[in-house]
Design an enzyme around this catalytic site. Structure first.
Site, PDB file in Angstrom:
ATOM      1  N   SER A  70      -8.269  45.218  69.824  1.00  0.00           N
ATOM      2  CA  SER A  70      -7.031  45.157  70.595  1.00  0.00           C
ATOM      3  C   SER A  70      -5.935  45.915  69.867  1.00  0.00           C
ATOM      4  CB  SER A  70      -6.616  43.687  70.794  1.00  0.00           C
ATOM      5  OG  SER A  70      -5.508  43.592  71.657  1.00  0.00           O
ATOM      6  N   ASP A  71      -5.038  46.480  70.647  1.00  0.00           N
ATOM      7  CA  ASP A  71      -3.885  47.166  70.064  1.00  0.00           C
ATOM      8  C   ASP A  71      -2.722  47.008  71.032  1.00  0.00           C
ATOM      9  OD1 ASP A  71      -3.116  49.016  67.721  1.00  0.00           O
ATOM     10  OD2 ASP A  71      -2.261  50.011  69.474  1.00  0.00           O
ATOM     11  N   GLN A  72      -1.517  46.999  70.490  1.00  0.00           N
ATOM     12  CA  GLN A  72      -0.340  46.776  71.328  1.00  0.00           C
ATOM     13  C   GLN A  72       0.815  47.655  70.879  1.00  0.00           C
ATOM     14  OE1 GLN A  72       2.212  43.128  70.925  1.00  0.00           O
ATOM     15  NE2 GLN A  72       1.398  42.688  72.957  1.00  0.00           N
TER      16      GLN A  72
END
Length: 195
Positions: A70-72
């Site tokens: 995941s990345d944000q």
């Protein structure tokens, strides 16, 4: 696919770990060695999707099973904003965000090593700030010290008092892991939730 497949979170973030723990599934964590530098002309959405996949694949080189990457990023006025890293930076960020809407884009990638199946998408979440004065901003920053939070707030804590409105499908997305989408992907891979 095996319902007993090992689940690996490709992150050392305590926020993502606590979110994944909500599902009651056993998992391990592994730090992905991933260059997070944006590519030229890459949009926020393209960046988070690419990095989520890259993190999952980096960890798949070490572990077998179902790998969650995941990345944000946060975007305000069309610009990606990062973590403030200091009191002054947090005050400046919150001052610039006062009365505005920030969009958080969270990329989620779930990779099943046995079948080489990659499931991935982007989940947006919108945060609209109240009009904040400097005294409110300073009091908040001193209370929660959000130096390592993009946007300079912790929505799961006192940061909630800064907002006028939150909009999105899944509030977990704002903290860093879209659990509704993750549950959908895990079910597609044969994991029963609840088990």
């Amino acid at each position: 696919m095996s319902p007993h497949c090992q689940i690996v979170l490709a992150s050392t973030s305590p926020f993502r770990q606590s979110l994944l723990a909500k599902l009651g599934l056993p998992f391990i964590t592994s730090s992905p060695a991933t260059d997070e530098t944006p590519l030229a002309q890459e949009s926020a959405q393209q960046l988070v999707l690419r990095l989520a996949k890259a993190k999952a694949l980096a960890v798949a080189d070490i572990h077998q099973g179902i790998i969650i990457g995941s990345d944000q990023v946060a975007v305000v006025d069309g610009q990606i904003i990062g973590k403030p890293h200091s009191r002054e930076g947090a005050i400046a960020q919150l001052s610039a965000q006062s009365g505005k809407t920030i969009t958080f884009y969270t990329g989620l990638a779930v990779y099943h090593t046995e079948s080489s199946t990659m499931l991935a998408d982007i989940e947006p979440f919108h945060v609209t700030f109240r009009d904040l004065n400097l005294a409110e901003i300073t009091a908040y920053v001193d209370a929660e010290q959000p130096w390592y939070c993009a946007g300079s707030f912790k929505s799961e804590g006192l940061g909630i008092c800064l907002f006028d409105r939150l909009e999105g499908r899944d509030p977990n997305t704002l903290v860093g892991l879209p659990l509704i989408l993750l549950c959908q992907y895990l079910r597609q891979l044969g994991i029963k939730i609840p088990g």
